[in-house]
Scaffold this motif. Structure first.
Motif, mmCIF file in Angstrom:
data_model
loop_
_atom_site.group_PDB
_atom_site.id
_atom_site.type_symbol
_atom_site.label_atom_id
_atom_site.label_comp_id
_atom_site.label_asym_id
_atom_site.label_seq_id
_atom_site.Cartn_x
_atom_site.Cartn_y
_atom_site.Cartn_z
ATOM 1 N N VAL A 4 18.319 40.842 -33.271
ATOM 2 C CA VAL A 4 19.115 41.403 -32.178
ATOM 3 C C VAL A 4 19.901 40.278 -31.512
ATOM 4 N N ALA A 5 21.226 40.446 -31.461
ATOM 5 C CA ALA A 5 22.079 39.434 -30.844
ATOM 6 C C ALA A 5 22.324 39.713 -29.368
ATOM 7 N N VAL A 6 22.538 40.981 -29.035
ATOM 8 C CA VAL A 6 22.790 41.385 -27.648
ATOM 9 C C VAL A 6 21.924 42.596 -27.342
ATOM 10 N N LEU A 28 24.563 50.634 -18.485
ATOM 11 C CA LEU A 28 24.896 50.498 -19.910
ATOM 12 C C LEU A 28 23.706 49.945 -20.688
ATOM 13 N N THR A 29 23.287 50.673 -21.703
ATOM 14 C CA THR A 29 22.203 50.231 -22.584
ATOM 15 C C THR A 29 22.743 50.136 -24.001
ATOM 16 N N LEU A 30 22.757 48.906 -24.535
ATOM 17 C CA LEU A 30 23.309 48.641 -25.863
ATOM 18 C C LEU A 30 22.429 47.659 -26.617
ATOM 19 N N ARG A 31 22.507 47.711 -27.934
ATOM 20 C CA ARG A 31 21.850 46.716 -28.775
ATOM 21 C C ARG A 31 22.777 46.381 -29.939
ATOM 22 N N VAL A 32 23.091 45.106 -30.077
ATOM 23 C CA VAL A 32 23.975 44.633 -31.143
ATOM 24 C C VAL A 32 23.157 43.784 -32.107
ATOM 25 N N GLY A 33 23.230 44.098 -33.390
ATOM 26 C CA GLY A 33 22.487 43.350 -34.385
ATOM 27 C C GLY A 33 23.193 42.073 -34.799
ATOM 28 N N ARG A 34 22.413 41.112 -35.275
ATOM 29 C CA ARG A 34 23.000 39.866 -35.772
ATOM 30 C C ARG A 34 23.833 40.150 -37.023
ATOM 31 N N GLY A 35 24.971 39.507 -37.119
ATOM 32 C CA GLY A 35 25.848 39.698 -38.251
ATOM 33 C C GLY A 35 26.696 40.951 -38.163
ATOM 34 N N GLU A 36 26.638 41.633 -37.031
ATOM 35 C CA GLU A 36 27.366 42.885 -36.859
ATOM 36 C C GLU A 36 28.710 42.634 -36.170
ATOM 37 N N SER A 63 22.554 45.102 -11.254
ATOM 38 C CA SER A 63 21.180 45.434 -11.631
ATOM 39 C C SER A 63 21.117 45.608 -13.146
ATOM 40 N N GLY A 64 19.908 45.828 -13.642
ATOM 41 C CA GLY A 64 19.720 45.956 -15.077
ATOM 42 C C GLY A 64 19.507 44.596 -15.718
ATOM 43 N N THR A 65 19.342 44.587 -17.026
ATOM 44 C CA THR A 65 19.096 43.342 -17.747
ATOM 45 C C THR A 65 20.029 43.230 -18.952
ATOM 46 N N ALA A 66 20.264 41.975 -19.350
ATOM 47 C CA ALA A 66 21.050 41.709 -20.554
ATOM 48 C C ALA A 66 20.579 40.399 -21.153
ATOM 49 N N ALA A 67 20.262 40.432 -22.442
ATOM 50 C CA ALA A 67 19.877 39.224 -23.175
ATOM 51 C C ALA A 67 20.899 38.992 -24.273
ATOM 52 N N VAL A 68 21.384 37.760 -24.361
ATOM 53 C CA VAL A 68 22.362 37.376 -25.376
ATOM 54 C C VAL A 68 21.790 36.201 -26.150
ATOM 55 N N ALA A 69 21.659 36.360 -27.466
ATOM 56 C CA ALA A 69 21.029 35.345 -28.316
ATOM 57 C C ALA A 69 19.637 35.000 -27.804
ATOM 58 N N GLY A 70 18.941 36.004 -27.265
ATOM 59 C CA GLY A 70 17.574 35.829 -26.801
ATOM 60 C C GLY A 70 17.432 35.269 -25.406
ATOM 61 N N ALA A 71 18.533 34.919 -24.737
ATOM 62 C CA ALA A 71 18.480 34.334 -23.396
ATOM 63 C C ALA A 71 18.998 35.332 -22.374
ATOM 64 N N ASP A 72 18.360 35.364 -21.204
ATOM 65 C CA ASP A 72 18.769 36.273 -20.143
ATOM 66 C C ASP A 72 20.032 35.763 -19.470
ATOM 67 N N ARG A 185 36.916 38.250 -42.558
ATOM 68 C CA ARG A 185 36.336 37.119 -43.291
ATOM 69 C C ARG A 185 35.174 36.516 -42.509
ATOM 70 N N MET A 186 35.341 36.401 -41.189
ATOM 71 C CA MET A 186 34.268 35.857 -40.366
ATOM 72 C C MET A 186 33.048 36.763 -40.416
ATOM 73 N N ARG A 187 33.275 38.063 -40.342
ATOM 74 C CA ARG A 187 32.173 39.030 -40.442
ATOM 75 C C ARG A 187 31.476 38.906 -41.787
ATOM 76 N N ALA A 188 32.228 38.748 -42.869
ATOM 77 C CA ALA A 188 31.648 38.608 -44.202
ATOM 78 C C ALA A 188 30.809 37.335 -44.313
ATOM 79 N N ASP A 189 31.158 36.322 -43.529
ATOM 80 C CA ASP A 189 30.400 35.070 -43.530
ATOM 81 C C ASP A 189 29.181 35.123 -42.620
ATOM 82 N N GLY A 190 28.946 36.282 -41.974
ATOM 83 C CA GLY A 190 27.743 36.453 -41.158
ATOM 84 C C GLY A 190 27.924 36.239 -39.677
ATOM 85 N N GLN A 191 29.158 36.052 -39.220
ATOM 86 C CA GLN A 191 29.391 35.845 -37.792
ATOM 87 C C GLN A 191 29.173 37.138 -37.015
ATOM 88 N N THR A 192 28.388 37.068 -35.943
ATOM 89 C CA THR A 192 28.229 38.209 -35.043
ATOM 90 C C THR A 192 29.427 38.252 -34.099
#
Length: 319
Positions: A4-6, A28-36, A63-72, A185-192
């Motif tokens: 999970v990236a976001v 807002l409640t969202l979850r973004v996967g790595r490489g997505e 209010s609410g929470t958000a973690a990006v790359a595992g950090a709050d 191309r960036m997405r194909a290389d695994g960039q989130t």
């Protein structure tokens, strides 16, 4: 979770002004996967830029929470900034510096040595076909060239997650399509990549999943195919006959077919509306044959992202 990236939960941003309270982002409640390659799609004023601002630590959530790359984003904003690259909506490059100098300064701020910063800057300028403009100042560049420099700057630190806020707004069609190719191309290389946009075609062409937001609220979030399948939007089948046959004579039969919601005739054309086009088409061909009508052409217009978007957000004008 390492995949999970976001990750946001009930994220809100409320502004209190003399004219009242404005809820720019409403839970807002969202979850973004790595490489997505994840899209935030919404009309002007939907809350996209505010959401991007909170995720990149520029705007403090109410209010609410958000973690990006595992950090709050509130508890550890420095860790978030070390993990992200950001391309803002408007050009904020130093216009008195060259493209190479802009990238080198960014690299030094990120902790690279002078030698490493120059090497990385030259590598990125080549990647974006900007090596011939390395010595040009930003105020001498076109909008598309400056946008490529901004994208290169965001990648100087090799970020885990790249945030793009309306990256192709105001660009000509050719430049927009070229930037899309770069992002693919960036997405194909695994960039989130988290991309905010109000362009239907951009979201439809690029994104693995799309979140549709309006008035700060999440209306839907899924793949393009799933979004189109989740709403009761009709497919339109237009059948054209070889002669100027009176299609009116089969309208009554067509309307009785299972899956047909409506039908209308115009000269040799028969337009049929249905939620289940695959099953209906075969039945329509049989009805036409029974009526002695020779079929010349069939056109199928399926629901698009635009029809889904308008169905969710409405058609009124936005400021």
């Amino acid at each position: 979770m390492t995949d999970v990236a976001v990750d946001t939960s009930e994220l809100r941003k409320t502004y209190v002004t003399s004219s009242g309270v404005t809820e720019a982002v409403a839970g807002l409640t969202l979850r973004v996967g790595r490489g997505e390659l994840f899209g935030l799609l919404g009309p002007n004023g939907a809350g996209k830029t505010t959401t991007m601002g909170m995720l990149t630590t520029r705007i403090a959530p109410t209010s609410g929470t958000a973690a990006v790359a595992g950090a709050d984003v509130v508890g550890d904003p420095i860790a978030v900034r070390r993990s992200i690259g950001v391309v803002p909506q408007y050009n904020n490059l130093d216009r008195q510096l060259t493209a190479l100098e802009n990238l080198e300064f960014s690299g030094r701020y990120a902790g690279l040595t002078a030698k490493a910063a120059r090497r990385r800057a030259l590598e990125l300028l080549e990647l974006f076909s900007m090596e011939s403009r390395a010595g040009a100042k930003i105020n001498e560049m076109s909008g598309g060239q400056a946008q490529r420099v901004m994208l290169a700057r965001a990648l100087m630190r090799r970020p885990d997650i790249l945030f793009l806020d309306e990256p192709t707004s105001g660009l000509d069609p050719q430049t927009r399509v070229n930037l899309w190719d770069i992002l693919r191309r960036m997405r194909a290389d695994g960039q989130t990549i988290v991309l905010s946009t109000h362009y239907m075609e951009e979201a439809e062409s690029l994104c693995d999943r799309i979140a549709i937001v309006d008035h700060g609220t999440l209306l839907a979030c899924d793949t393009l195919d799933a979004l189109k399948a989740s709403t009761d939007l009709e497919t339109v089948l237009t059948l054209t006959y070889e002669t100027d046959a009176d299609a009116e004579k089969i309208i009554a039969q067509v309307k009785e077919l299972a899956g047909v919601t409506n039908a209308e005739a115009s000269g040799e054309n028969l337009r049929v509306f249905t939620l289940t086009p695959d099953g209906v088409l075969a039945a329509l061909v049989r009805v036409g044959q029974d009526a002695g009508l020779a079929l010349a052409d069939v056109r199928i217009v399926r629901p698009s992202l635009e029809t889904v978007f308008l169905n969710l957000t409405g058609r009124e004008y936005r400021e």
